[in-house]
Every structure is written in structure tokens, then in C-alpha cells.
Scaffold this motif. Structure first.
Motif, short mmCIF file in Angstrom:
data_model
loop_
_atom_site.label_atom_id
_atom_site.label_comp_id
_atom_site.label_asym_id
_atom_site.label_seq_id
_atom_site.Cartn_x
_atom_site.Cartn_y
_atom_site.Cartn_z
N GLU A 77 0.00 -1.36 3.61
CA GLU A 77 -1.24 -0.73 3.19
C GLU A 77 -0.98 0.58 2.45
O GLU A 77 -1.66 0.91 1.48
CB GLU A 77 -2.15 -0.49 4.40
N MET A 78 0.01 1.33 2.91
CA MET A 78 0.36 2.59 2.24
C MET A 78 0.81 2.34 0.80
O MET A 78 0.35 3.00 -0.14
CB MET A 78 1.45 3.30 3.02
N ASN A 79 1.70 1.35 0.62
CA ASN A 79 2.20 1.06 -0.73
C ASN A 79 1.09 0.53 -1.63
O ASN A 79 1.03 0.82 -2.82
CB ASN A 79 3.35 0.05 -0.65
N LYS A 80 0.20 -0.27 -1.04
CA LYS A 80 -0.95 -0.75 -1.80
C LYS A 80 -1.80 0.42 -2.26
O LYS A 80 -2.23 0.47 -3.43
CB LYS A 80 -1.77 -1.70 -0.93
N ALA A 81 -2.05 1.37 -1.37
CA ALA A 81 -2.88 2.54 -1.71
C ALA A 81 -2.24 3.36 -2.82
O ALA A 81 -2.93 3.87 -3.71
CB ALA A 81 -3.10 3.40 -0.47
N LEU A 82 -0.91 3.47 -2.78
CA LEU A 82 -0.22 4.30 -3.77
C LEU A 82 -0.27 3.70 -5.17
O LEU A 82 -0.07 4.41 -6.16
CB LEU A 82 1.23 4.52 -3.34
N LEU A 121 5.19 9.05 10.52
CA LEU A 121 4.59 10.10 9.70
C LEU A 121 5.62 10.67 8.72
O LEU A 121 5.29 10.97 7.57
CB LEU A 121 4.02 11.21 10.59
N ASP A 122 6.87 10.80 9.17
CA ASP A 122 7.93 11.32 8.31
C ASP A 122 8.09 10.43 7.07
O ASP A 122 8.12 10.91 5.93
CB ASP A 122 9.23 11.37 9.11
N GLN A 123 8.14 9.13 7.29
CA GLN A 123 8.28 8.20 6.17
C GLN A 123 7.03 8.19 5.29
O GLN A 123 7.12 8.13 4.06
CB GLN A 123 8.56 6.79 6.72
N TRP A 124 5.90 8.25 5.94
CA TRP A 124 4.63 8.23 5.21
C TRP A 124 4.52 9.43 4.27
O TRP A 124 4.15 9.29 3.10
CB TRP A 124 3.49 8.23 6.22
N LEU A 125 4.86 10.60 4.77
CA LEU A 125 4.78 11.81 3.95
C LEU A 125 5.74 11.74 2.77
O LEU A 125 5.40 12.12 1.65
CB LEU A 125 5.08 13.05 4.80
N ASP A 126 6.95 11.26 3.00
CA ASP A 126 7.91 11.15 1.90
C ASP A 126 7.36 10.26 0.79
O ASP A 126 7.51 10.56 -0.41
CB ASP A 126 9.24 10.56 2.42
N ALA A 127 6.72 9.17 1.16
CA ALA A 127 6.18 8.25 0.16
C ALA A 127 4.97 8.85 -0.55
O ALA A 127 4.87 8.81 -1.79
CB ALA A 127 5.80 6.93 0.82
N LEU A 129 4.04 12.00 -0.83
CA LEU A 129 4.32 13.21 -1.60
C LEU A 129 4.99 12.91 -2.93
O LEU A 129 5.12 13.81 -3.78
CB LEU A 129 5.19 14.16 -0.77
N SER A 130 5.41 11.67 -3.15
CA SER A 130 5.93 11.29 -4.47
C SER A 130 4.79 10.99 -5.43
O SER A 130 5.03 10.78 -6.63
CB SER A 130 6.84 10.06 -4.34
N SER A 131 3.55 10.97 -4.91
CA SER A 131 2.36 10.76 -5.76
C SER A 131 1.62 12.10 -5.85
O SER A 131 2.11 13.14 -5.42
CB SER A 131 1.45 9.71 -5.12
N ASP A 132 0.41 12.06 -6.44
CA ASP A 132 -0.39 13.29 -6.50
C ASP A 132 -1.68 13.14 -5.69
O ASP A 132 -2.67 13.81 -5.95
CB ASP A 132 -0.71 13.66 -7.96
N LYS A 133 -1.68 12.25 -4.71
CA LYS A 133 -2.90 11.97 -3.95
C LYS A 133 -3.11 13.01 -2.84
O LYS A 133 -2.16 13.51 -2.24
CB LYS A 133 -2.84 10.57 -3.36
N ARG A 158 10.41 22.89 3.05
CA ARG A 158 11.55 22.32 2.34
C ARG A 158 11.22 21.94 0.90
O ARG A 158 11.96 22.26 -0.03
CB ARG A 158 12.06 21.08 3.09
N THR A 159 10.08 21.28 0.69
CA THR A 159 9.79 20.76 -0.64
C THR A 159 8.41 21.12 -1.19
O THR A 159 8.10 20.78 -2.32
CB THR A 159 9.89 19.22 -0.65
N ARG A 160 7.59 21.78 -0.42
CA ARG A 160 6.20 22.11 -0.74
C ARG A 160 5.36 20.84 -0.86
O ARG A 160 5.62 19.97 -1.68
CB ARG A 160 6.05 22.92 -2.04
#
Length: 560
Positions: A77-82, A121-127, A129-133, A158-160
Motif C-alpha cells: 500500500e505504501m508503494n502504491k501511494a508513492l 516506521l523506520d522503513q516507511w520513513l525512508d521510503a 522521505l524520498s518523495s515530497d508527500k 540526520r537528513t531533515r
């Protein structure tokens, strides 16, 4: 706790200023080089609409333009949303194995009853944060809040994160939910946010459900006041999630909490039942576009957007709403510095005496307030009629019918009820007109019956029971006066109707007026003997007042 919030508020201002300076520097540097334009710095506690506009997703700060993806929890679902054009991702957080012997401190993306997920959550944020959502995180347990905010703080250092982050939890018991299904401890939730990662937008909700035909209650004054006591001192922006099926029936109280701070907004959400289009338009017509988000599913969302853009539809104004917003809609006054604020002292007041003069006045596009002196019919004591209406009495029902035939006429009504005998009947008529879509204009009501033993408490309780969607008016005979306790803490607007000479009689009277303008509207009745300079004095008092923006001074002639 309030002291801690104030300290954090000062810190937040400093951080915001620093971020603005850094952002300006980044843009200047980028403008002088051939490298790709740098992404502007944006605070995690910043305004979501400002961010979406800055990123080019919307052209104006309007919550209706923001789009959502729900339950972007597991990786599929996360990848679909992205890959979609939606602007904000909503996801749910709990702890792995929550409530079992295998419970860990690892935040995972799952909605109850699920307690395991292929996505942390760690994996979710990494994915994400590569978008602008934009990000909205819904916490389903108090235990998951601390570890999650620690992770957010680590990622930001670490990365803002560089986008708004909303943190949601249901922290107050809401409509139709039994006490054995408790909300998250609100005090502790807010404390953890302040301690761990405070630079967010808070999304504190009511634990609510809606299951017709039985579970159809709505938001109450007690629920809303409990929420306000929890959040009134927080330094963050706050958006209250409100069930779309109950927002209109609870608007008396929801609109009250929205009015308590310019940092507050609403986020309408829906369950499996699509909300009526009329209810969504009602909210749209009684709020500023930038202060309500609409987390609504298709096809209702597209239908709503189309209806909201219609230029010819009738505005569904809340009868208990602000008169000046009715006459000068707030959404059309974006730049108050250029347009200036409308002058409440210039509002027209017209006393209705017969049907022909009423119809003629409704054709006047300037608008104002129609004053109706309501009394019992001589032959039918409980039949409300308009005083001074001649041998053929004009009934209140006829007035409301005429108003229903002129839905766009910019006139509110002020019912000055001169007998308790017809108060209930008058309120019944108002309720009937409202429920049949014939009363979308401000309604003010007072009882001026010197022969009655009924108290202000009786007046207030009768209004609350029969038709609470009004501005309550108290006709005060002396000034300064003691405002009855019955009107303190009401979610309705309250106005005090006074004699101008009494208010301007001396320094003590004027001081009392300015002190109470923080809480009440004032109708000052202009007597024939009033001095020409009195209006100038009133304007000066109004201009000196620095309290609530929606506290107003009105002046009406003695004949009204």
C-alpha cells in the motif's frame, strides 16, 4: 505543564526564524549557480497548505485542494501511494506484537487489530522521505508514541524531514463509543510529544463512531470543552479530526473550539458511509477555506468540489454564526490590510411591521438585520405574531416563509420576543424552517417580558432544548450589570442589548464595556436624545479594543 508549553513556544519561534534565514540563504546561493535549484527548508511543524503550495501541488491555500491516501501501512500500500499524485500519506503506528508477550519497542505500520507488519516506521520513513508527500501518523497506542518520536527526531537530525508532520491520536472519549473502549491518555500523549519531538502539527481527536440507526449521537459541549482544556496551552498548530457524518449536527460546539485560536483547524474524515453533500457544503460555507481539510473518499470528493465552486448556489449559513461574516464573507476578505475590516457600527437595522415592507427590504442588496417584535396573537395566545402589523397581523411563520423565498437576501433576523408565552412556539418555527432548508441566515433572539417570573436560566435552557443554533441576546436594563452565570461558558454567541446613554454615562461604564468586549457582542440602542459625539466615542472604544476579532459593537435606532 502550561509553563513548559510557553517555553517551547519561544523556542519554536526561534527555530522558525532560523529556518527562514537558512532557507533564504539556500535560495540565494542556488540562484547564483548553474546547479539544480535546492529544495527550500521546511519545518516539520509548518503549515501543510503552505508546504503544498510551495511545492507547486496547489495554487492557493485551500484545504479542499489537499488530497489523501489512507492506511499506507504495509509495503504494498505504501508503494502504491508513492506512485499516485496524492499529496499527504496517512499511516497507522503501533508496536510490534502489541498486547502480547512478544511486544517489542519497534514501531510498525499497522491498524488494529493487526499487530504485525512487513513495514516498520523506520522503513516507511525512508521510503516516504524520498518523495515530497506530507505525513500524517496515527498512533493507536500510547506506548508507540515515544519510540516513534525518538525515531522521527533521529531522522530529522540526520537528513531533515523537510515537510510537515502531523501526529494524531484519539485522546478524548467521543460520540457513540462506550467507556470500556477508552481513548488514549491525552495528558500523557501531549507530554510525550513535547518531550520527544515537539515540532509537529498536533491532530488530537475524539474516539468516535457512527453506526445508524442506533449510534447517531454527535459532539457535545462537554466533549469539546474537555479537548480544549487539554490543548489550549500547546505551542503547536492543532487540527481537530472530526467525523464528517456528525460535524453538522455538532457544529454549535465544533465551531466554538475552532474559534478559540487562529492556530486551530479541522480535518473532516469519513468512515464507510459517505457524508451528505449538503453537510460538506454547510461546513465549507461556515469556515475559512484554509482552516478545514477534507479527507473524503471518491466519488463524493469530486462531487463536493464541483458544488463548492458553483457561483449560483445558496450559501448554507449557520444561524448561530457571526453576522459580519454573513454580510461580508471571510473567505472574500483575504487581505484585511488592503480591504479593511467591515464596520459593525455601520450595519443597518430595520423593524418589520408588515409583509409589503418586509418584501421591499429583502430586495435591498446592502443587507443588515431585520428586527421582529414578537408577541402572542390576541385571540391565540401561543401564536407568535409581529407587533405593529395592523389589523391583519403578520405571523412569524409568514415572515419565515417570505425569507425562505428570498434565500440570497443578505438580511439576518433579530427576534425580540415580548412574552414567554410564545418563546417555545417561536423556537419551534425557527427549527422547522432550518430543518427544511429555509433558514440560512443569522438568528438573534431575546426575551423582553417584564411581567414574567422566568429567569435567564429558563431562557437559556429553553433555547438549548428547542433550537440552540442562535445568538442569545440579553436585554440589560442597567449598566454596568452582572452578566448571569447561565450564559458563561455557552458555545453560542451572546450579545448584550443596552441603552447607549447608559454605556457612555461615564468612565466606569466605558471601562466595563471594553472589558466585556472580549466575550460578548453589544447592541447599543440609539435614543433620540443621544448626542452626535456619542458615535465617535463608540468608534474610539471599538478601535482601542484589542480582544477577540469577532466581538462586535452594533448600534440600532430606538425605533427598532
Amino acid at each position: 505543564m502550561a509553563k513548559k508549553y510557553l517555553v517551547l513556544a519561544a523556542a519554536a519561534v526561534g527555530v522558525a526564524l532560523l529556518a527562514g534565514i537558512i532557507s533564504a540563504c539556500v535560495l540565494l546561493i542556488g540562484g547564483e549557480s548553474d546547479s539544480p535549484a535546492a529544495v527550500p527548508v521546511f519545518s516539520t511543524g509548518g503549515d501543510m497548505l503552505d508546504y503544498l503550495k510551495q511545492m507547486g501541488h496547489i495554487g492557493e491555500t485551500d484545504g479542499l485542494l489537499a488530497t489523501w491516501f489512507h492506511r499506507a501501512n504495509n509495503k504494498s500500500e505504501m508503494n502504491k501511494a508513492l506512485t499516485t499524485p496524492v499529496m499527504i500519506l496517512e499511516a497507522d503506528i503501533t508496536l510490534e506484537g502489541y498486547g502480547t508477550v512478544n511486544q517489542s519497542l519497534v514501531p510498525i505500520m499497522a491498524h488494529p487489530p493487526d499487530i504485525y507488519s512487513d513495514n516498520t516506521l523506520d522503513q516507511w520513513l525512508d521510503a516516504v522521505l524520498s518523495s515530497d508527500k506530507g505525513i500524517k501518523l496515527d498512533f493507536k497506542s500510547l506506548e508507540s508514541v515515544g519510540p516513534s518520536l525518538d525515531l522521527l527526531n533521529e531522522k530529522n537530525n540526520r537528513t531533515r524531514i523537510n515537510r510537515p508532520v502531523w501526529v494524531n491520536a484519539d485522546i478524548v472519549q467521543g460520540p457513540n463509543v462506550p467507556n470500556f473502549l477508552p481513548a488514549i491518555n491525552g495528558t500523557r500523549f501531549l507530554e510525550v510529544v513535547q518531550e520527544k519531538f515537539w515540532d509537529v502539527t498536533l491532530s488530537p481527536g475524539w474516539k468516535a463512531t457512527y453506526l445508524p440507526p442506533i449510534l447517531v449521537g454527535t459532539y457535545t459541549r462537554t466533549m469539546v470543552e474537555e479537548m480544549y482544556e487539554l490543548v489550549k496551552d500547546v505551542p503547536q498548530k492543532v487540527t481537530f479530526p472530526v467525523h464528517a457524518m456528525m460535524v453538522r449536527s455538532g457544529w454549535q460546539h465544533i465551531s466554538w473550539i475552532l474559534s478559540q485560536s487562529s492556530n486551530y483547524s479541522l480535518t473532516l474524515w469519513q468512515g464507510s458511509i459517505h457524508p451528505p453533500l449538503d453537510d460538506l457544503l454547510f461546513v465549507r460555507d461556515n469556515s475559512h477555506p484554509a482552516r478545514v481539510y477534507y479527507d473524503i473518499y471518491e466519488p463524493t470528493l469530486t462531487q463536493f468540489k464541483g458544488a463548492a465552486r458553483s457561483q449560483n448556489r445558496v450559501r448554507r449559513f449557520y444561524p448561530g454564526g457571526d453576522l459580519m461574516d454573513f454580510l461580508h464573507p471571510a473567505q472574500h476578505l483575504e487581505d484585511s490590510f488592503l480591504s479593511g475590516r467591515p464596520d459593525s457600527l455601520a450595519v443597518s437595522w430595520f423593524t418589520v411591521t408588515d409583509g409589503s415592507s418586509l418584501s421591499a427590504r429583502l430586495a435591498d442588496e446592502v443587507g443588515g438585520m431585520l428586527v421582529l417584535h414578537v408577541a402572542p396573537h390576541g385571540e391565540k395566545p401561543r401564536f407568535p405574531v409581529v407587533q405593529r402589523s395592523g389589523s391583519q397581523p403578520l405571523t412569524l411563520e409568514e415572515v419565515l416563509q417570505t425569507l425562505g423565498q428570498h434565500p440570497k437576501a443578505p438580511w439576518g433576523i433579530y427576534l425580540r420576543v415580548h412574552s414567554y408565552e410564545v418563546l417555545e412556539d417561536s423556537l419551534d418555527l425557527l427549527r422547522s424552517a432550518y430543518t427544511t432548508e429555509r433558514l440560512y441566515r443569522p438568528v438573534w433572539i431575546s426575551v423582553e417580558d417584564p411581567n414574567s417570573s422566568n429567569s435567564t436560566e429558563d431562557f437559556v435552557s429553553t433555547v438549548e432544548r428547542l433550537f440552540p443554533y442562535v445568538t442569545l441576546v440579553l436585554a440589560e436594563q442597567t449598566w454596568p450589570s452582572v452578566v448571569p452565570p447561565a450564559v458563561s461558558g455557552l458555545s453560542q454567541r451572546v450579545a448584550l442589548h443596552l441603552d447607549t446613554a447608559a454605556v457612555l454615562g461615564g468612565e466606569t461604564q466605558r471601562r466595563s464595556l471594553t472589558q466585556l468586549m472580549d466575550r460578548y457582542h453589544f447592541i447599543l440602542e440609539w435614543k433620540e436624545e443621544s448626542r452626535a459625539g456619542d458615535l465617535a466615542v463608540l468608534k474610539a472604544l471599538r478601535d482601542q479594543h484589542s480582544g477577540r476579532d469577532d466581538a462586535k459593537l452594533y448600534v440600532m435606532s430606538e425605533e427598532s
